[in-house]
Design a protein around this motif. Structure first.
Motif, short mmCIF file in Angstrom:
data_model
loop_
_atom_site.label_atom_id
_atom_site.label_comp_id
_atom_site.label_asym_id
_atom_site.label_seq_id
_atom_site.Cartn_x
_atom_site.Cartn_y
_atom_site.Cartn_z
N LYS B 91 0.81 -1.22 0.00
CA LYS B 91 0.00 0.00 0.00
C LYS B 91 0.84 1.27 0.00
CE LYS B 91 -3.83 -2.16 -0.22
NZ LYS B 91 -4.52 -2.10 -1.53
N LEU B 92 2.16 1.10 0.01
CA LEU B 92 3.05 2.25 -0.12
C LEU B 92 3.91 2.02 -1.35
CD1 LEU B 92 3.33 1.61 3.34
CD2 LEU B 92 4.21 3.90 3.00
N GLN B 93 3.82 2.90 -2.30
CA GLN B 93 4.59 2.70 -3.53
C GLN B 93 5.46 3.90 -3.81
OE1 GLN B 93 4.85 -0.02 -5.46
NE2 GLN B 93 3.50 -1.17 -4.10
N MET B 94 6.39 3.70 -4.73
CA MET B 94 7.35 4.77 -4.99
C MET B 94 7.46 5.02 -6.49
SD MET B 94 10.83 5.23 -3.01
CE MET B 94 11.99 6.53 -3.39
N VAL B 95 7.60 6.29 -6.85
CA VAL B 95 7.91 6.69 -8.22
C VAL B 95 9.29 7.32 -8.18
CG1 VAL B 95 7.27 8.19 -10.15
CG2 VAL B 95 5.49 7.10 -8.78
N PHE B 96 10.18 6.84 -9.06
CA PHE B 96 11.56 7.26 -8.96
C PHE B 96 11.90 8.42 -9.89
CE2 PHE B 96 11.29 2.90 -7.60
CZ PHE B 96 12.06 2.89 -6.45
N GLN B 97 13.05 9.02 -9.64
CA GLN B 97 13.45 10.20 -10.40
C GLN B 97 13.77 9.90 -11.86
OE1 GLN B 97 16.79 12.31 -8.79
NE2 GLN B 97 16.85 13.75 -10.47
N ASP B 98 14.57 8.87 -12.07
CA ASP B 98 15.14 8.65 -13.39
C ASP B 98 14.24 7.75 -14.22
OD1 ASP B 98 16.60 8.18 -15.59
OD2 ASP B 98 18.28 7.20 -14.59
N PRO B 99 13.51 8.31 -15.18
CA PRO B 99 12.59 7.47 -15.94
C PRO B 99 13.33 6.50 -16.86
CG PRO B 99 12.59 9.70 -16.84
CD PRO B 99 13.47 9.71 -15.62
N TYR B 100 14.64 6.69 -16.99
CA TYR B 100 15.42 5.78 -17.83
C TYR B 100 15.95 4.61 -17.00
CZ TYR B 100 14.90 9.48 -21.12
OH TYR B 100 14.34 10.40 -21.94
N GLY B 101 16.40 4.91 -15.77
CA GLY B 101 17.02 3.87 -14.96
C GLY B 101 16.03 3.03 -14.18
N SER B 102 14.78 3.49 -14.04
CA SER B 102 13.89 2.78 -13.13
C SER B 102 12.96 1.79 -13.84
CB SER B 102 13.08 3.78 -12.29
OG SER B 102 12.36 4.65 -13.12
N LEU B 103 13.09 1.65 -15.14
CA LEU B 103 12.30 0.64 -15.85
C LEU B 103 13.25 -0.37 -16.47
CD1 LEU B 103 9.81 2.96 -17.82
CD2 LEU B 103 9.43 1.85 -15.62
N ASN B 104 12.98 -1.65 -16.29
CA ASN B 104 13.84 -2.69 -16.82
C ASN B 104 13.77 -2.69 -18.35
OD1 ASN B 104 15.05 -5.06 -17.63
ND2 ASN B 104 14.31 -6.22 -15.85
N PRO B 105 14.90 -2.44 -19.01
CA PRO B 105 14.86 -2.31 -20.47
C PRO B 105 14.51 -3.61 -21.19
CG PRO B 105 17.13 -2.33 -19.69
CD PRO B 105 16.25 -2.25 -18.48
N ARG B 106 14.59 -4.74 -20.50
CA ARG B 106 14.31 -6.02 -21.15
C ARG B 106 12.87 -6.47 -20.94
NH1 ARG B 106 18.98 -9.48 -21.64
NH2 ARG B 106 20.83 -8.18 -21.63
N MET B 107 12.09 -5.68 -20.23
CA MET B 107 10.70 -6.07 -20.01
C MET B 107 9.78 -5.18 -20.85
SD MET B 107 10.91 -6.64 -15.93
CE MET B 107 9.26 -7.08 -15.49
N THR B 108 8.70 -5.76 -21.35
CA THR B 108 7.72 -4.93 -22.06
C THR B 108 6.92 -4.15 -21.02
OG1 THR B 108 6.01 -6.61 -21.97
CG2 THR B 108 7.45 -6.65 -23.89
N ILE B 109 6.19 -3.14 -21.51
CA ILE B 109 5.40 -2.33 -20.59
C ILE B 109 4.39 -3.21 -19.85
CG2 ILE B 109 3.90 -0.30 -20.45
CD1 ILE B 109 6.91 0.06 -21.42
N ARG B 110 3.82 -4.18 -20.56
CA ARG B 110 2.86 -5.09 -19.92
C ARG B 110 3.52 -5.82 -18.76
NH1 ARG B 110 -1.52 -7.38 -22.29
NH2 ARG B 110 -0.70 -7.13 -24.39
N GLN B 111 4.72 -6.36 -19.00
CA GLN B 111 5.42 -7.09 -17.94
C GLN B 111 5.76 -6.18 -16.77
OE1 GLN B 111 8.54 -8.52 -20.49
NE2 GLN B 111 7.74 -10.61 -20.49
N ILE B 112 6.18 -4.94 -17.09
CA ILE B 112 6.57 -4.01 -16.03
C ILE B 112 5.38 -3.71 -15.12
CG2 ILE B 112 7.18 -1.59 -15.59
CD1 ILE B 112 9.04 -1.79 -18.06
#
Lengths: 322, 321
Positions: B91-112
């Motif tokens: 119930k506590l989530q985080m949004v990070f600063q770096d939109p490039y570093g915080s998403l796994n480049p090998r996962m699709t948006i669906r997987q993320i």
């Protein structure tokens, strides 16, 4: 009339061959005089940094192809030999970039790097004492100690001061500051901006200040150019452009910045994003995002029209919407 | 009772320099308290190194606090571990600063976006998950066609929307945003700020919004906390703190923001020096070496955070309304 420090005439920059050909800059023209600060604003991808790096031909050609003219103190940059270019780069035109850490060599002492700048452009003054003098001028305390340190031992603000010292040690006529304070805290930013202003008064160099921060432009620049998708869309005195914007893009940009005085209601946004050079729209390049676009905006590319004195706007329907 | 109540939170790091030297202690967050209600936004501002990111990470328990309590819906997260912590932390989530570093480049948006749903076994089957998934994409203003693409195909602003969708997947009550718009252009920044506010209005979650841009923080926050060297030096209603700051540090932060002048100009106070190292903070008031109004008292006696008017707190011996 005296020769302006910098005159850019109808600069075009293209890259790629045949069907891959993209035009990154399209007819950019402006002048910058000695002792003047000219602001250059626009979103990422608008071409502001490309314009800046073109001035000393930092983007290699080929692959890039230039047309137009860039005159520095009346000398055509495109006609220069590589020897003349070396003297131009760092000597007549110095750059300060956003990330000081990426400019400084991590394995050389700070002092050594400033000494190198002196050795290249003013060999007669290439002495440690001169390095210390420059470090002191940019407000670095205990310069003897700092000169012996490596970049990682300095804070971001101190690193940027060292970069400025390095850029100015060659006593350039033109300083190009590309987002010089974007990586820094506001308090440190204020210090660096004050420093640039002081040094400009002392040495009289022209400054081309590139930033997306309209507040910085307002405080620092005399005139401002607004760029969008590789073109200048509006230019003029800072007070006029920011106080009474004529181009819909400038207006939208100003409206999307939250101010320290505003009320807590919605920020105005610009729908969509800056198009990539491969897909610049026909006609006015801003029309797909423009709230005032009319049917014919997609047909004809508007010209940069002179409103009065030095005020230029690339929109036939400029002015405040009815 | 508040939704989230942080009491006397400390995050200290032990630094060992060599085998024979005694360890020194870095007090990244030192005795910070605040509370936040549903639907409320608390803005946290301060210079780099003031401890705001450490605080954010401690709240969502990406870090274990040294001392203090993090009461979330009445449970102390600071002492929870393992499965019990994971269950609560949903119930506590985080949004990070770096939109490039915080998403796994090998996962699709669906997987993320589906990953948190899978980990917490939300949704009975793939079908309910995919409904939830398209709801989330729509909520953050992306079209469903984005599903099978990879992060590199998106711009910074769109990636930040993906990061927000991922954070919202588990219907959090608190979302901690650590510099969510700092890496974005002003026009895109405005889009993301508006999105966060719209989502807050419809979903009623509390936001902790960390940023160094005072104008953005003032715009989005109900209350603001100003941090310096790991401590809260001023808190209060957003307007009050920015328009009528009481602590000399807040005053100089506000004055340092370059403003778009449309007429009169405001004199700027340029704060000298930099924030000292948190390993060896100055005695007395931590701000005294840079403070334009410091007195002898400030060099010896650390000021306490006191209420100078209802709801407005400042830790300065000379703070006035």
């Amino acid at each position: 009339m005296d020769i302006p420090l910098l005159e850019v005439r109808d600069l075009v920059l293209e890259m790629g061959q045949g069907s891959e050909n993209v035009r990154l800059l399209n007819g950019v023209s402006f002048t910058l005089r000695k002792g003047e600060t000219l602001g250059l604003v626009g979103e990422s991808g608008s071409g502001k940094s490309l314009t800046a790096s073109s001035l000393a031909r930092l983007t290699p050609s080929p692959p890039s192809r230039y047309r137009g003219q860039i005159l520095v103190n009346g000398h055509d940059v495109f006609g220069m030999t590589s020897r003349e270019l070396r003297r131009l780069r760092g000597g007549v035109i110095s750059y300060v970039f956003q990330e000081p850490a990426s400019v400084l060599n991590p394995v050389l002492r700070v002092g050594t790097q400033i000494l190198e700048s002196l050795r290249l452009h003013h060999p007669e003054a290439a002495r440690p004492a001169e390095v210390h003098r420059w470090l002191k001028r940019v407000g670095i305390p205990s310069p003897e100690k700092r000169a012996r340190q490596y970049p990682h031992e300095l804070s971001g603000g101190m690193q940027q001061r060292a970069v400025i010292a390095m850029a100015l040690a060659s006593q350039p006529d033109l300083l190009i500051a590309d987002e010089p304070t974007t990586a820094l805290d506001v308090t440190i930013q204020a210090q660096i901006l004050d420093l640039l202003r002081d040094l400009q008064q002392q040495f009289g160099m022209g400054i081309l200040l590139i930033t997306h921060n309209l507040g910085i432009i307002s405080e620092m620049a005399g005139r401002v150019l607004v760029m969008y998708a590789g073109q200048i869309v509006e230019s003029g005195a800072v007070g006029d452009v920011l106080g009474n914007p004529q181009h819909p893009y400038t207006r939208a940009l100003l409206a999307s910045v939250p101010s320290l005085q505003g009320n807590r209601d919605r920020l105005l946004t610009i729908p969509g994003q800056v198009p990539s050079p491969r897909e610049f729209p026909s006609g006015c390049r801003f029309h797909p995002r423009c709230v005032q676009a009319r049917p014919d905006c997609s047909e004809r590319m508007p010209i940069l029209e002179e409103l009065s004195g030095s005020r230029l706007v690339r929109c036939p329907y400029h002015g405040v919407p009815a | 009772m508040s939704l989230l109540e942080v009491q006397g939170l400390k995050v200290h790091f032990k630094l060992r320099r060599g085998w024979f030297r005694s360890a020194s202690i870095l007090k990244a967050v030192d005795d910070v308290s605040f509370q936040i209600d549903p639907g409320e936004t608390l803005g946290i501002v301060g210079e780099s190194g003031c401890g705001k990111t450490t605080l954010a990470r401690a709240i969502v328990r990406l870090l274990t606090p040294t001392a203090g309590r993090i009461l979330f819906e009445g449970t102390d997260l600071a002492i929870l571990k393992g499965a019990a912590l994971r269950l609560r932390r949903r119930k506590l989530q985080m949004v990070f600063q770096d939109p490039y570093g915080s998403l796994n480049p090998r996962m699709t948006i669906r997987q993320i976006i589906n990953e948190p749903l899978g980990i917490h076994r939300v949704g009975k089957n793939a079908k309910t998950r995919s409904t939830r998934y398209s709801e989330l994409l729509t909520a953050v203003g992306l079209d469903a066609g984005a599903a099978d693409r990879y992060p590199h195909e998106f711009s910074g602003g769109q990636r930040q929307r993906i990061g927000i969708a991922r954070a919202l997947a588990l219907e959090p009550r608190v979302v901690v945003c650590d510099e969510p718009v700092s890496a974005l252009d002003v026009s895109v920044q405005a889009q993301v700020v508006n999105l966060l506010r719209d989502l807050q209005e419809t979903l009623g979650m509390a936001l902790v919004f960390i940023a160094h841009d005072l104008a953005v923080v003032r715009h989005i926050s109900h209350r603001i906390m100003v941090m310096y060297l790991g401590k809260a030096v001023e808190t209060g209603p957003a307007r009050t703190v920015i328009d009528h700051p009481s602590h000399p540090y807040t005053k100089s932060l506000v004055a340092a923001v370059p403003a778009i002048r449309r007429g009169e100009s405001v004199p700027r106070i340029v704060l000298p020096g930099e924030m000292p190292s948190p390993i060896n903070p100055p005695p007395g008031c931590p701000f005294h070496p840079r403070c334009p109004v410091a007195q002898d008292l400030c060099r010896v006696e650390p000021p306490l955070l006191r209420e100078i008017q209802p709801g407005h707190w400042a830790s300065c011996h000379f703070a006035t309304v």
